[in-house]
Design a protein around this motif. Structure first.
Motif, short mmCIF file in Angstrom:
data_model
loop_
_atom_site.label_atom_id
_atom_site.label_comp_id
_atom_site.label_asym_id
_atom_site.label_seq_id
_atom_site.Cartn_x
_atom_site.Cartn_y
_atom_site.Cartn_z
N ILE A 1 0.87 -1.18 0.00
CA ILE A 1 0.00 0.00 0.00
C ILE A 1 0.90 1.22 0.00
O ILE A 1 1.68 1.44 0.94
N ALA A 2 0.85 2.01 -1.07
CA ALA A 2 1.81 3.10 -1.25
C ALA A 2 1.10 4.41 -1.51
O ALA A 2 0.13 4.48 -2.28
N ASP A 3 1.63 5.49 -0.88
CA ASP A 3 1.19 6.84 -1.20
C ASP A 3 1.75 7.19 -2.58
O ASP A 3 2.86 6.77 -2.94
N GLY B 1 4.76 6.29 -5.17
CA GLY B 1 4.33 4.97 -5.58
C GLY B 1 4.88 4.54 -6.92
O GLY B 1 5.05 3.35 -7.18
N PHE B 2 5.18 5.49 -7.81
CA PHE B 2 5.75 5.12 -9.11
C PHE B 2 7.13 4.48 -8.95
O PHE B 2 7.49 3.57 -9.68
N VAL B 3 7.92 4.97 -8.00
CA VAL B 3 9.22 4.36 -7.73
C VAL B 3 9.04 2.94 -7.21
O VAL B 3 9.78 2.02 -7.57
N VAL B 4 8.03 2.76 -6.35
CA VAL B 4 7.74 1.42 -5.84
C VAL B 4 7.37 0.49 -6.99
O VAL B 4 7.83 -0.65 -7.07
N ALA C 1 -3.62 11.22 -0.98
CA ALA C 1 -4.45 12.43 -0.87
C ALA C 1 -4.29 13.29 -2.11
O ALA C 1 -5.15 14.13 -2.41
N ASN C 2 -3.20 13.10 -2.85
CA ASN C 2 -2.93 13.90 -4.04
C ASN C 2 -3.46 13.18 -5.28
O ASN C 2 -2.73 12.89 -6.23
N ASP C 3 -4.74 12.85 -5.24
CA ASP C 3 -5.31 12.05 -6.31
C ASP C 3 -5.66 12.91 -7.51
O ASP C 3 -6.32 13.94 -7.40
N THR C 4 -5.16 12.50 -8.66
CA THR C 4 -5.46 13.17 -9.93
C THR C 4 -5.80 12.12 -10.97
O THR C 4 -5.40 10.95 -10.85
N VAL C 5 -6.54 12.53 -11.98
CA VAL C 5 -6.89 11.60 -13.06
C VAL C 5 -5.63 11.09 -13.75
O VAL C 5 -5.51 9.91 -14.08
N LYS C 6 -4.64 11.98 -13.95
CA LYS C 6 -3.39 11.60 -14.61
C LYS C 6 -2.66 10.52 -13.82
O LYS C 6 -2.23 9.50 -14.39
N ASP C 7 -2.53 10.74 -12.50
CA ASP C 7 -1.84 9.74 -11.66
C ASP C 7 -2.62 8.43 -11.63
O ASP C 7 -2.04 7.34 -11.64
N CYS C 8 -3.95 8.54 -11.56
CA CYS C 8 -4.78 7.34 -11.51
C CYS C 8 -4.60 6.50 -12.77
O CYS C 8 -4.39 5.29 -12.70
N TYR D 1 -6.85 2.13 -6.69
CA TYR D 1 -6.41 3.52 -6.51
C TYR D 1 -7.44 4.18 -5.60
O TYR D 1 -8.58 4.40 -6.02
N ILE D 2 -7.07 4.46 -4.35
CA ILE D 2 -8.01 4.93 -3.34
C ILE D 2 -7.59 6.31 -2.87
O ILE D 2 -6.43 6.53 -2.50
N SER D 3 -8.53 7.23 -2.87
CA SER D 3 -8.27 8.58 -2.38
C SER D 3 -8.50 8.64 -0.87
O SER D 3 -9.53 8.16 -0.37
N LYS D 4 -7.57 9.25 -0.16
CA LYS D 4 -7.77 9.47 1.28
C LYS D 4 -8.92 10.43 1.55
O LYS D 4 -9.44 10.48 2.67
N ASN D 5 -9.31 11.18 0.53
CA ASN D 5 -10.33 12.21 0.70
C ASN D 5 -11.73 11.74 0.31
O ASN D 5 -12.68 12.52 0.39
N MET D 6 -11.86 10.49 -0.13
CA MET D 6 -13.16 10.03 -0.60
C MET D 6 -14.15 9.89 0.56
O MET D 6 -13.76 9.74 1.73
N GLN D 7 -15.43 9.94 0.22
CA GLN D 7 -16.46 9.81 1.24
C GLN D 7 -16.51 8.39 1.76
O GLN D 7 -16.17 7.44 1.07
N GLY D 8 -16.96 8.26 3.00
CA GLY D 8 -17.07 6.95 3.61
C GLY D 8 -15.84 6.59 4.42
O GLY D 8 -14.92 7.40 4.61
N ASN D 9 -15.81 5.38 4.91
CA ASN D 9 -14.70 4.89 5.73
C ASN D 9 -13.59 4.39 4.79
O ASN D 9 -13.68 3.30 4.24
N VAL D 10 -12.57 5.23 4.63
CA VAL D 10 -11.49 4.89 3.70
C VAL D 10 -10.79 3.60 4.12
O VAL D 10 -10.39 2.80 3.26
#
Length: 369
Positions: free
Chosen positions: A58-60, A70-73, A91-98, A109-118
């Motif tokens: 699980i990588a940021d 995460g790209f280095v991982v 938390a730095n979720d973008t369409v490009k990164d996704c 690909y999970i955003s820390k900012n998404m609704q619900g229990n992350v």
């Protein structure tokens, strides 16, 4: 989803925020995870990959110092041929990164900012990944075993080996002894490939010997190619059951399909199929029909992966089609209305499964990348 026993799943958490990392560890521990390693940056992650085996990483996506996160991982995993599911939690979720992450083979690909229990979403994602691996297996290491069979035979002939990340990590004289050693070492169980290393016979087994075996992930029986026994008429839909099985074998580990043998192992023979081809038709015509169907619906370039042969059993002709594993994904062309649709099949136990788009994507990503 029914909860799995996650106590033996080995996780690596790559996260540079100490407060969030502490919270993440606590939440995962509450779900029952007991084997958790952490890294604050890609360099520390590389060290942990040197020291441990992991089923899930699980990588940021973005870490301190713009290190690539995460790209280095991902790069390190691909360099080492590591078989592990990578889940991006950022938390730095973008369409490009996704999009980039999924192209590299991210399991989620999970955003820390998404609704619900992350954390519950992450837990479910881990379980889905493990369930998928349990169902469809670890193709990377299975292919490595086949590609390195000669070297393995020289060292491990007639022994059972456990392989992960393209290397043998344990061996034993019996499968039970091997599994006991794996448990003693507390190694990850979900990703290991266990195989007996033995010399393959140069001649395929006799059809009658195969008929007496039980159906499996590498053996299936079909009563006919196109004759519907229940309706006493030709049914071309049955052809696609045969072709789907062949594709399933090619997308798995190969196998043999018997035509003219019923599920109870009794010999039906090919007489009804031959009659359906027309008066005076023989086994050459039957083989020609099979070859045409394979070329038209699977692909002429894949024909060398299949070998058609016949035997007489109890005075009746029976067909065997020996199938080799394909080096890349194979699809079956099926007519739907005016269009030909490509469909993907694989083997699960003694059945052939049609995968939907999402399942096909995951299967191909895990088994051919």
């Amino acid at each position: 989803m029914q909860d799995l026993d996650v106590s033996n799943i080995h996780l690596l958490l790559v996260e540079d925020n100490p407060d969030y990392l502490e919270l993440l560890i606590e939440e995962l521990a509450d779900f029952g995870y007991q084997h958790i390693e952490t890294a604050n940056d890609p360099d520390e992650a590389k060290e942990k990959l040197n020291q441990h085996l992991f089923e899930v990483i699980i990588a940021d996506m973005r870490l301190k110092g713009d290190s690539g996160g995460g790209f280095v991982v991902f790069d390190e995993i691909q360099k080492r041929n590591i078989t592990a599911v990578v889940i991006i939690l950022t938390a730095n979720d973008t369409v490009k990164d996704c999009r980039h992450a999924f192209k590299l083979g991210a399991g989620d690909y999970i955003s820390k900012n998404m609704q619900g229990n992350v954390f519950e979403i992450l837990h479910n994602s881990i379980q889905e990944a493990i369930t998928y691996l349990n169902r469809w297996g670890n193709r990377k290491d299975e292919m490595w075993i086949k590609d390195n069979k000669a070297a393995l035979l020289a060292r491990y002939q007639n022994q059972y080996v456990a392989v992960i990340n393209n290397q043998v990590i344990e061996s034993a004289e019996t499968e039970e002894a091997l599994k006991a050693r794996i448990r003693e070492r507390k190694l990850p169980l979900f990703l290991l490939v266990i195989r007996k290393i033995e010399t393959e016979t140069t001649q395929p087994p006799l059809i009658n010997d195969l008929r007496l075996q039980e159906e499996s992930d590498s053996l299936e029986f079909k009563s006919t190619l196109q004759w519907d026994v229940k309706k006493s008429c030709q049914n071309e839909a049955l052809r696609f059951e045969v072709l789907g099985t062949l594709v399933g074998f090619m997308n798995h580990e190969g196998g043999t399909l018997l035509i003219g043998v019923q599920d109870d192992h009794s010999v039906l023979g090919l007489e009804s199929d031959l009659d359906s081809l027309g008066q005076g038709k023989n086994l050459d015509d039957f083989q020609q029909l099979l070859n045409n169907l394979i070329s038209d619906r699977i692909g002429a370039a894949l024909a060398p992966l299949l070998k058609i042969r016949f035997e007489n059993l109890e005075g009746k002709a029976v067909c065997a089609i020996d199938v080799k594993r394909a080096a890349e994904p194979v699809f079956l062309a099926v007519q739907e209305g005016k269009q030909r649709i490509k469909k993907f099949y694989s083997r699960q136990g003694n059945t052939t499964r049609l995968l939907d788009v999402e399942q096909t994507h995951h299967y191909i990503r895990l088994n051919w990348k």
